[in-house]
Design an enzyme around this catalytic site. Structure first.
Site, mmCIF file in Angstrom:
data_model
loop_
_atom_site.group_PDB
_atom_site.id
_atom_site.type_symbol
_atom_site.label_atom_id
_atom_site.label_comp_id
_atom_site.label_asym_id
_atom_site.label_seq_id
_atom_site.Cartn_x
_atom_site.Cartn_y
_atom_site.Cartn_z
ATOM 1 N N SER A 62 42.432 28.752 38.041
ATOM 2 C CA SER A 62 42.017 30.066 37.569
ATOM 3 C C SER A 62 42.773 31.156 38.305
ATOM 4 O O SER A 62 43.163 30.974 39.466
ATOM 5 C CB SER A 62 40.513 30.276 37.803
ATOM 6 O OG SER A 62 40.241 30.478 39.190
ATOM 7 N N ASP A 63 43.003 32.284 37.641
ATOM 8 C CA ASP A 63 43.376 33.467 38.390
ATOM 9 C C ASP A 63 42.176 33.801 39.284
ATOM 10 O O ASP A 63 41.061 33.355 39.041
ATOM 11 C CB ASP A 63 43.717 34.626 37.454
ATOM 12 C CG ASP A 63 44.640 35.646 38.117
ATOM 13 O OD1 ASP A 63 44.689 35.684 39.368
ATOM 14 O OD2 ASP A 63 45.302 36.408 37.398
ATOM 15 N N TRP A 64 42.420 34.588 40.310
ATOM 16 C CA TRP A 64 41.400 34.800 41.340
ATOM 17 C C TRP A 64 40.217 35.570 40.763
ATOM 18 O O TRP A 64 40.315 36.752 40.455
ATOM 19 C CB TRP A 64 42.024 35.522 42.516
ATOM 20 C CG TRP A 64 42.581 34.628 43.583
ATOM 21 C CD1 TRP A 64 42.396 34.758 44.937
ATOM 22 C CD2 TRP A 64 43.415 33.466 43.426
ATOM 23 N NE1 TRP A 64 43.049 33.741 45.612
ATOM 24 C CE2 TRP A 64 43.681 32.936 44.713
ATOM 25 C CE3 TRP A 64 43.950 32.793 42.324
ATOM 26 C CZ2 TRP A 64 44.454 31.792 44.920
ATOM 27 C CZ3 TRP A 64 44.725 31.660 42.518
ATOM 28 C CH2 TRP A 64 44.961 31.173 43.811
ATOM 29 N N GLY A 65 39.072 34.863 40.604
ATOM 30 C CA GLY A 65 37.890 35.477 40.035
ATOM 31 C C GLY A 65 37.854 35.459 38.524
ATOM 32 O O GLY A 65 37.040 36.153 37.926
ATOM 33 N N ALA A 66 38.720 34.653 37.895
ATOM 34 C CA ALA A 66 38.778 34.630 36.428
ATOM 35 C C ALA A 66 37.840 33.604 35.813
ATOM 36 O O ALA A 66 37.799 33.466 34.595
ATOM 37 C CB ALA A 66 40.209 34.356 35.968
#
Length: 884
Positions: free
Chosen positions: A356-360
């Site tokens: 995941s992208d960070w916090g996605a």
């Protein structure tokens, strides 16, 4: 791009979705409200950093650490099938009036593609796959789950996977980003992706990747969070376009393939990002009760534009793909089984893992079943919740086994299990302001690569009266804020301007947009600054910024050159209307166009810089303009001024910026860069693709679920200009030098051994069906240096398809018509003055195919193909043809 106001229909026929609100379901998930807002617990951060216990600190923790630092086929036919030339053909338009408050409204727009395909270990992955399966077989469930989620560490890594000591798994450090290692010391500031794109040089892209990969390895980084091919550059004012190579999928795909191969050749896993259709910063993440923007895209456009460079990266063997923040046809990118399980893991045969992208991550079970394999930066909706989901049968343990096998296989594939690979994060101090071990990752072998890369990304677009090169001038006058280094270049703690590459920009403005997500409405963008007025720029801002610890500004290099030649210098880097010495041999004006993650650019020009240029030009008859631009920059306010004798798009050259510029200004190196985008005469020429979509719809109908309809289909950048007969200021692929070139001896030859069947028949390998890369046509030509200076020329090949004409049925003309011409090859030979070089191009089945939405395969058009060879998309002196 039809705005929601123009067309309330948010997608074309049967768009993409995972089947649940935001991909949310199952007992391992949190509440829908929590999933939408991205709320997660991070008490370990507050223990380490007490100041984060304040309300503002918590906001910074959640948004910065979670959402910023770090870098979405059984149902294939269900993708929208039209190219949306005239707007979305259908979508959620059946509900009358009112603001939509429940995403159940969007159910069914993205088909469920399940189960998630297991890694097969095909091709070069056979041995690493077997080793991974053996190791996974020895793990407990808790050990497996520990590899699927980020954990705290005592390093400065953007993300961290803990070790399993009993099995000799050493853990993994993941760090930003695709233009160089961010937020650490003793590394290089490499030319940014856009600068590499402007070089049109595959060898330089490869050399840059090898040098960059070596630095990441030395610092103990297992996964390099890059390169970037999404955003592709659909939105001209996109805030992160500078991180990628080009708006053209072929150029971007060619350069990303070289980059991936080189970085992984150094033993570091690439995380090619952001998958997929992540084309703007505005509304990229949910905030309060407003969900992320949805990119509503049809099947043909997905394949021919946005998936194309990812396909090249997968074929090159990228070990990781990062799923994106935004929604794709109203399903979040990291919970979208259509794009992850369907397009990526089935159609492209991807053998690596998805992070995941960070916090996605906004759901638990749904993201696991959709094909995501690792969540960052913490456990998010997984961890103990994923363990519960396995226990109650919501997620089969075989899915966990495949997640971990994909991660471990990439680790083995790069040789990271070997003792020679540094300990994860060994050269990544947690706090640069405190005493720490020095790990110098710079390699003097690549100093020339840094310089050559900086040189070749400069594009000369105007040079009259033999203004350049300079020849021992007696007096030079220098003006403009982008000539010198910023006054601040210092780490300064946990979060600082240096940390995110914004020392030259307005840091308050950056914080408001990047950390607090304030730039999500049209009114919030009105007062944004288009320039970094506090100094020159070497990269853009945000997680893709570089660590700038040894930088040579244009002013630094010019002073040194002036000292060596005895040239007098005057300068004023402050005044918008400076005094100008009339005895100046030349006046150099330096400006920039800045861009950063977190906000889209406010404009393509700025009155301050244009006014400064015109003010100097009125007083100096040899005014040379140098623009460090992080994207398209319009020049029509001053380009035709008689005293503006030369204009250079200097892009984002990295640490060798000033040295490279002086090599060019004084003629020791020849310009060879070409534009990787189109420069228009006016903003209106870009139409609806100029700026980001706010997508609230008529009457604010979609204000809680903003929509962006990719209704322009494949008609972006030069394809749009060609189709609509718009004359650009500078066309895609344009750039001049100190010499001239002539073209001759075109040969177009079909392969005698090639299969010209309508559809490919090969097995799926990494990158798709293997016969997509069969060479069907060879193009040869000769280029002669007809001037008096040695130099490099970018020879470009464009192909017009049979469906480029308006012939055929009305349905073909509307839904399957191809652009007038598409880039399908380029080479960059060095040619001495008076000499001739031969160039050869191999056109593959994929190069000559269109995506057939009915057959769900690449189809060779039947009929006449036109081949053009020349120096830009609109200067093609050689023309040939062949028929299939």
């Amino acid at each position: 791009m039809a705005s929601a106001k123009e067309d309330d229909r948010v997608g074309a026929a049967t768009p993409l979705h995972s089947g649940e609100p935001g991909g949310f379901d199952g007992p391992a998930s949190t509440s829908a409200k929590g999933a939408a807002s991205g709320q997660q617990s991070h008490s370990w951060l507050t223990r380490k950093l007490p100041f984060l216990r304040t309300r503002r600190g918590k906001i910074i923790t959640v948004i910065v650490i979670l959402l910023i630092i770090g870098g979405g086929l059984a149902g294939l036919a269900a993708l929208p099938k039209g190219n949306n030339n005239g707007g979305s053909s259908s979508g959620p338009n059946g509900q009358a009036g009112g603001v939509i408050t429940d995403d159940a409204y969007f159910y069914g727009q993205s088909p469920d593609v399940s189960p998630s395909p297991n890694m097969t270990g095909s091709g070069t992955r056979k041995d690493s796959h077997a080793k991974a399966l053996a190791l996974v077989g020895k793990m407990t469930l808790d050990e497996k789950l520990s590899l699927t989620a980020g954990a705290p560490s005592r390093t400065g890594c953007s993300g961290f996977i803990p070790a399993i000591r009993r099995l000799n798994f050493t853990g993994m450090c993941l760090s930003d980003a695709g233009n160089g290692l961010r937020n650490t010391d003793f590394v290089s500031s490499w030319p940014s992706g856009l600068h590499v794109g402007a070089s049109w040089n595959k060898k330089l892209a490869r050399d840059r990747g090898l040098g960059m990969g070596g630095e990441f390895r030395t610092k103990g980084v297992n996964v390099l969070l890059g390169p970037v091919v999404g955003p592709a550059g659909r939105v001209v004012l996109g805030g992160r376009n500078w991180e990628g190579f080009s708006v053209d999928p072929y150029l971007a795909g060619s350069l990303v393939a070289e980059t991936v191969s080189a970085i992984q050749g150094a033993g570091v896993i690439t995380s090619t990002k952001h998958f997929i259709a992540n084309e703007q910063e505005t509304n990229r993440m949910p905030i309060n009760d407003v969900q992320s923007l949805s990119s509503n895209i049809d099947d043909r456009t997905m394949h021919e534009l946005y998936l194309w460079p990812f396909q090249d990266a997968v074929r090159a063997g990228t070990g990781n793909i990062m799923c994106s923040y935004q929604r794709i046809n109203n399903s979040y990118g990291c919970a979208n089984s259509k794009t992850l399980n369907g397009l990526l893991k089935t159609e492209l045969g991807f053998q690596g893992f998805v992070v995941s992208d960070w916090g996605a991550q906004h759901a638990g079970v749904a993201t696991a079943l959709a094909g995501m394999d690792m969540t960052m930066p913490g456990e998010g909706h997984w961890g103990s919740q994923l363990s519960t989901a396995v226990s109650n049968g919501s997620v089969p343990e075989t899915r966990i086994d495949d997640m971990v096998a994909r991660i471990i296989a990439s680790w083995y594939q790069m040789g990271q299990d070997q003792e020679a690979f540094p300990s994860p994060g060994v050269g990544m101090p947690q706090d640069l302001t405190k005493p720490h071990k020095i790990v110098d990752a710079r390699n003097s072998t690549f100093r020339q690569t840094l310089l050559d890369g900086a040189i070749e990304g400069h594009v000369l677009v105007k040079n009259i009266n033999r203004s350049l090169p300079l020849k021992k001038p007696k007096l030079l006058s220098l003006f403009g804020y982008s000539a010198k280094n910023p006054d601040l270049n210092n780490p300064g703690g946990f979060i600082s301007p240096w940390t995110f590459g914004v020392s030259s920009f307005n840091y308050t403005e950056f914080q408001d947009s990047f950390i607090f997500n304030s730039a999500s409405t049209p009114s919030s963008r009105e007062n944004q600054s288009p320039i970094a007025i506090n100094g020159t720029i070497y990269s853009g801002g945000g997680s893709g910024a570089t660590s700038q610890s040894l930088t040579i500004s244009p002013f630094d290099a010019i002073v040194q050159q002036a000292y060596e030649e005895g040239t007098a210098l005057f300068w004023d880097f402050v005044s918008p209307e400076p005094d100008v010495n009339p005895m100046s041999d030349a006046c150099l004006v330096f400006g920039n166009a800045f861009a950063t993650e977190g906000l889209d650019r406010p404009s393509l020009r700025d009155d301050y810089t244009d006014g400064l240029i015109k003010h100097v030009a009125e007083r100096c008859n040899n005014t040379i303009v140098v623009l460090h631009n992080a994207g398209v920059r319009l020049v029509d306010q001053f380009i035709e001024h008689d005293n503006v004798t030369a204009v250079i798009f200097a892009h984002l050259p990295g640490e060798m910026s000033g040295k490279a510029l002086v090599e060019l200004l004084y003629g020791r190196e020849n310009f060879s860069g070409k534009l990787p985008y189109t420069v228009a005469r006016n903003e209106s020429d870009y139409g609806d693709l100029l700026g980001p979509d706010f997508g609230t719809g008529e009457g604010g109908r979609f204000e809680k679920f903003p929509q962006s309809n990719f209704s322009e289909g494949v008609w972006v950048d030069y394809r749009r200009f060609d189709e609509r007969g718009i004359e650009p200021r500078y066309e895609f692929g344009f750039g001049i030098s100190f010499t001239s070139f002539g073209y001759s001896s075109l040969v177009v030859e079909k392969s005698g051994n090639g299969s010209f069947g309508e559809f490919p028949t090969g097995n799926i390998v990494e990158g798709g069906q293997e016969d997509l890369w069969d060479v069907l046509v060879t193009v040869r030509a000769e280029v002669e240096n007809t001037g008096g200076v040695d130099g490099k020329e970018v020879v470009q090949v464009y192909v017009g398809f049979p469906s480029s004409s308006s012939g055929g049925s009305e349905a073909n003309a509307e839904s399957q018509k191809a652009p007038v011409r598409q880039l399908r090859g380029f080479e960059k030979p060095f040619v001495k003055a008076g000499e001739t070089a031969g160039v050869e191009f191999e056109l593959t089945r994929r190069d000559l195919s269109v995506w057939d939405v009915e057959s769900q395969a690449w189809r060779l058009d039947r009929g006449k193909y036109v081949v053009g060879v020349g120096s830009s998309s609109r200067k093609l002196p050689l023309s040939g043809e062949f028929t299939i």
